[in-house]
Structures are given as C-alpha cells and as structure tokens.
Design a protein around this motif. Sequence first.
Motif, PDB file in Angstrom:
ATOM      1  N   LEU A  48       0.819  -1.210   0.000  1.00 31.94           N
ATOM      2  CA  LEU A  48       0.000   0.000   0.000  1.00 31.94           C
ATOM      3  C   LEU A  48       0.852   1.258   0.000  1.00 31.94           C
ATOM      4  N   TYR A  49       1.966   1.231   0.717  1.00 28.79           N
ATOM      5  CA  TYR A  49       2.813   2.428   0.748  1.00 28.79           C
ATOM      6  C   TYR A  49       3.308   2.782  -0.659  1.00 28.79           C
ATOM      7  N   ILE A  50       3.872   1.822  -1.345  1.00 30.04           N
ATOM      8  CA  ILE A  50       4.440   2.087  -2.670  1.00 30.04           C
ATOM      9  C   ILE A  50       3.354   2.443  -3.678  1.00 30.04           C
ATOM     10  N   THR A  51       2.277   1.691  -3.695  1.00 29.95           N
ATOM     11  CA  THR A  51       1.261   1.889  -4.735  1.00 29.95           C
ATOM     12  C   THR A  51       0.458   3.172  -4.523  1.00 29.95           C
ATOM     13  N   VAL A  52       0.035   3.443  -3.299  1.00 30.05           N
ATOM     14  CA  VAL A  52      -0.729   4.669  -3.051  1.00 30.05           C
ATOM     15  C   VAL A  52       0.160   5.895  -3.226  1.00 30.05           C
ATOM     16  N   ALA A  53       1.420   5.806  -2.835  1.00 29.25           N
ATOM     17  CA  ALA A  53       2.355   6.909  -3.066  1.00 29.25           C
ATOM     18  C   ALA A  53       2.513   7.167  -4.567  1.00 29.25           C
ATOM     19  N   THR A  54       2.513   6.107  -5.358  1.00 28.19           N
ATOM     20  CA  THR A  54       2.595   6.261  -6.818  1.00 28.19           C
ATOM     21  C   THR A  54       1.366   6.981  -7.356  1.00 28.19           C
ATOM     22  N   VAL A  55       0.190   6.606  -6.862  1.00 30.21           N
ATOM     23  CA  VAL A  55      -1.053   7.245  -7.303  1.00 30.21           C
ATOM     24  C   VAL A  55      -1.051   8.734  -6.951  1.00 30.21           C
ATOM     25  N   ILE A  56      -0.721   9.058  -5.700  1.00 30.04           N
ATOM     26  CA  ILE A  56      -0.709  10.451  -5.266  1.00 30.04           C
ATOM     27  C   ILE A  56       0.330  11.253  -6.040  1.00 30.04           C
ATOM     28  N   GLY A  57       1.510  10.670  -6.225  1.00 29.53           N
ATOM     29  CA  GLY A  57       2.564  11.354  -6.961  1.00 29.53           C
ATOM     30  C   GLY A  57       2.163  11.649  -8.398  1.00 29.53           C
ATOM     31  N   TYR A  58       1.516  10.686  -9.043  1.00 30.99           N
ATOM     32  CA  TYR A  58       1.077  10.892 -10.423  1.00 30.99           C
ATOM     33  C   TYR A  58       0.037  12.004 -10.510  1.00 30.99           C
ATOM     34  N   ASN A  68       1.618  23.671 -14.948  1.00 33.99           N
ATOM     35  CA  ASN A  68       2.490  22.870 -15.804  1.00 33.99           C
ATOM     36  C   ASN A  68       1.814  22.693 -17.164  1.00 33.99           C
ATOM     37  N   VAL A  69       2.413  23.262 -18.196  1.00 35.85           N
ATOM     38  CA  VAL A  69       1.786  23.204 -19.528  1.00 35.85           C
ATOM     39  C   VAL A  69       1.758  21.786 -20.081  1.00 35.85           C
ATOM     40  N   ASP A  70       2.629  20.925 -19.588  1.00 35.91           N
ATOM     41  CA  ASP A  70       2.667  19.529 -20.040  1.00 35.91           C
ATOM     42  C   ASP A  70       2.063  18.587 -19.003  1.00 35.91           C
ATOM     43  N   ALA A  71       1.128  19.111 -18.211  1.00 35.21           N
ATOM     44  CA  ALA A  71       0.575  18.323 -17.108  1.00 35.21           C
ATOM     45  C   ALA A  71      -0.029  17.007 -17.579  1.00 35.21           C
ATOM     46  N   ALA A  72      -0.714  17.046 -18.720  1.00 34.04           N
ATOM     47  CA  ALA A  72      -1.378  15.835 -19.207  1.00 34.04           C
ATOM     48  C   ALA A  72      -0.395  14.728 -19.547  1.00 34.04           C
ATOM     49  N   CYS A  73       0.848  15.115 -19.823  1.00 35.37           N
ATOM     50  CA  CYS A  73       1.859  14.123 -20.197  1.00 35.37           C
ATOM     51  C   CYS A  73       2.863  13.871 -19.071  1.00 35.37           C
ATOM     52  N   SER A  74       2.605  14.432 -17.896  1.00 33.87           N
ATOM     53  CA  SER A  74       3.546  14.295 -16.779  1.00 33.87           C
ATOM     54  C   SER A  74       3.207  13.090 -15.923  1.00 33.87           C
ATOM     55  N   GLY A  75       4.183  12.641 -15.169  1.00 35.15           N
ATOM     56  CA  GLY A  75       3.972  11.521 -14.262  1.00 35.15           C
ATOM     57  C   GLY A  75       4.000  10.176 -14.962  1.00 35.15           C
ATOM     58  N   VAL A  76       3.747   9.154 -14.203  1.00 33.79           N
ATOM     59  CA  VAL A  76       3.863   7.785 -14.722  1.00 33.79           C
ATOM     60  C   VAL A  76       2.651   7.361 -15.545  1.00 33.79           C
ATOM     61  N   GLY A  77       1.529   8.054 -15.371  1.00 29.21           N
ATOM     62  CA  GLY A  77       0.327   7.701 -16.111  1.00 29.21           C
ATOM     63  C   GLY A  77      -0.345   6.448 -15.557  1.00 29.21           C
ATOM     64  N   ILE A  78      -1.487   6.108 -16.139  1.00 29.73           N
ATOM     65  CA  ILE A  78      -2.218   4.913 -15.710  1.00 29.73           C
ATOM     66  C   ILE A  78      -1.383   3.656 -15.924  1.00 29.73           C
ATOM     67  N   GLY A  80       1.837   3.413 -15.674  1.00 31.23           N
ATOM     68  CA  GLY A  80       2.803   3.338 -14.584  1.00 31.23           C
ATOM     69  C   GLY A  80       2.172   2.893 -13.283  1.00 31.23           C
ATOM     70  N   ILE A  81       0.944   3.357 -13.028  1.00 31.59           N
ATOM     71  CA  ILE A  81       0.238   2.928 -11.820  1.00 31.59           C
ATOM     72  C   ILE A  81      -0.015   1.424 -11.865  1.00 31.59           C
ATOM     73  N   ALA A  82      -0.452   0.940 -13.011  1.00 36.67           N
ATOM     74  CA  ALA A  82      -0.683  -0.496 -13.160  1.00 36.67           C
ATOM     75  C   ALA A  82       0.605  -1.278 -12.942  1.00 36.67           C
ATOM     76  N   TRP A  83       1.716  -0.767 -13.459  1.00 35.01           N
ATOM     77  CA  TRP A  83       3.005  -1.430 -13.244  1.00 35.01           C
ATOM     78  C   TRP A  83       3.394  -1.414 -11.772  1.00 35.01           C
ATOM     79  N   ALA A  84       3.081  -0.320 -11.066  1.00 35.58           N
ATOM     80  CA  ALA A  84       3.416  -0.242  -9.640  1.00 35.58           C
ATOM     81  C   ALA A  84       2.689  -1.329  -8.860  1.00 35.58           C
ATOM     82  N   PHE A  85       1.408  -1.503  -9.143  1.00 36.13           N
ATOM     83  CA  PHE A  85       0.638  -2.533  -8.433  1.00 36.13           C
ATOM     84  C   PHE A  85       1.113  -3.933  -8.810  1.00 36.13           C
ATOM     85  N   GLY A  86       1.238  -4.184 -10.106  1.00 34.92           N
ATOM     86  CA  GLY A  86       1.667  -5.511 -10.547  1.00 34.92           C
ATOM     87  C   GLY A  86       3.090  -5.816 -10.136  1.00 34.92           C
TER      88      GLY A  86
END
Length: 283
Positions: A48-58, A68-78, A80-86
């Motif tokens: 939960l620590y790693i995965t929820v932190a990934t969600v909040i960070g994204y 951030n003008v590139d906000a839509a392209c920033s972060g790990v995206g969905i 990346g979140i799926a990879w964090a959980f898996g």
Amino acid sequence: MAKDVEGEFTAKDYTDPPPAPLIDVEELGKWSFYRAVIAEFIATLLFLYITVATVIGYKHQSDPTLGNVDAACSGVGILGIAWAFGGMIFILVYCTAGISGGHINPAVTFGLFLARKVSLIRAVLYMVAQCLGAICGVGLVKGFQKAYYVRYGGGANELALGYSRGTGLAAEIIGTFVLVYTVFSATDPKRSARDSHVPVLAPLPIGFAVFMVHLATIPITGTGINPARSFGAAVIYNKDKAWDDQWIFWVGPFIGAAIAAAYHQYILRAGAVKALGSFRSNA
C-alpha cells in the motif's frame, strides 16, 4: 520417478496433499504461524505504501492547476500505476511465498480457504493482518505527503462517474477472478508435476495478472480486487464516497475469489489430474 521423455524431460511423482483442517488449533502454538502473519502484515504495508504513493505522486505531477503546460503528459500515467501494483505484487509474493504463501490480499486468502489450502484460523488472522498492514501503509503515505494526500483523493477506491454500481461490482468480480484463477494455476502442484519441463516462477504471472486487471478497471473503480487495499485507503482517507462504495470492494472480490476457487478445483484441476495420468502412461 517416471522414465525420461524424449531423453530430456522428466515427469515428477506427485502425491496430493491432504486438505487443511477447517480449524487447526495447533497452529496457534507454532512460531512459524505468527511469523507468517507478521509477513502478511509487512508485505501489505509495503504494498500500500508504494502503490498509493505512486497514485498520489502521479496526480500531483499531472495536476493542470499547478501551471504545468505539459501536465497531461507528466507523471507515470495509468500504465505506470498499473506497473506499480503488478510489480509490487511480483516482488512481495516472491519475498514472502516461502513464509506465508504470499497472499497479501484477503480475496486470495478467502479463495485458498475455500479450496482447503489454509485453515479458518490462518485465513482470519491473515485477513486481519492484511487490513492492519494496509491501514499502516496508507498512513505512512499520508504522513509523508500530507499536503497532497487529501487533495488528490488519498488513493481511495471509488466508483467513477458514469458507471453504475452493478458495473463496478461486475468489474471487481471479473478482475478478482482473473487474479485468483492465476494464483491457483501458477501454484498448482499437479500442474507442476505434469509440466515439469516448463519452469514457472509463480510470482511473475500473479504480478502480471494484477497489472493487466489494473489496465482494464482503473477507469471504472480505480481497481480494488483486494479488500485490504480498498479498506486501508478508506480508513485513512475517511470520506463519504469511499465508504459508500466500500461494499463493492469486498463483495466483488470475495465473489470473484469463490468462483475462481470452484472453477479451478472442480473443473480445471480435474482435467490436470487426467492429463497427468495420461502423461505418466505414455512416459
């Protein structure tokens, strides 16, 4: 041992293990049992620590209100979140499989209990440890990212706008079925005996199943398929919407796990027994 097949592969002997006792009081006197419970607590906390932190960070990195003008392209995206959980499931199942079996999910524990792989006492204490670990894991995220935690939803599972509760429930049932079905298939000793020439690292398909289910259901429910994950986030976030939808993330996974247990035990495993007998007769 059966003779070699084609000079390279060898069929393994197999003895069907007895079903776990419904109530095994003797477990309570063994240190290995408590060590397994502790392992489930720690593993779920880390998950939960790693995965929820990934969600909040994204969500913070992709927040368009921050300029951030590139906000839509920033972060790990969905993705990346799926990879964090898996990925975390792969890592933690690999680390804890030899200690507790690497459940890290009350739905998995429930499915294995129905298949008589674990006793009722072990199943109940595993679930308690998993839920407590989830609460502590999400609590760490809130402690470290308090400024962003509530603003970005706390990583809590909620039914997305535009979807009915029936759709959310169905998504959780099917998603959990995929996960628990994979757990049974990847850890089935009869299959290992039949296909001994095909080595399988069980945590890999299990983690990949979690990854694939998240890709499909993040837009619907945020993907629960793990009651401890949903419960821990709801406890720390503590908003009405998360609690109103909470039943979906318990009923759905438990139904999915029950269907997977029945499907594997009474349909697929029976076929594996027949195939193993045929393999031996031809060896």
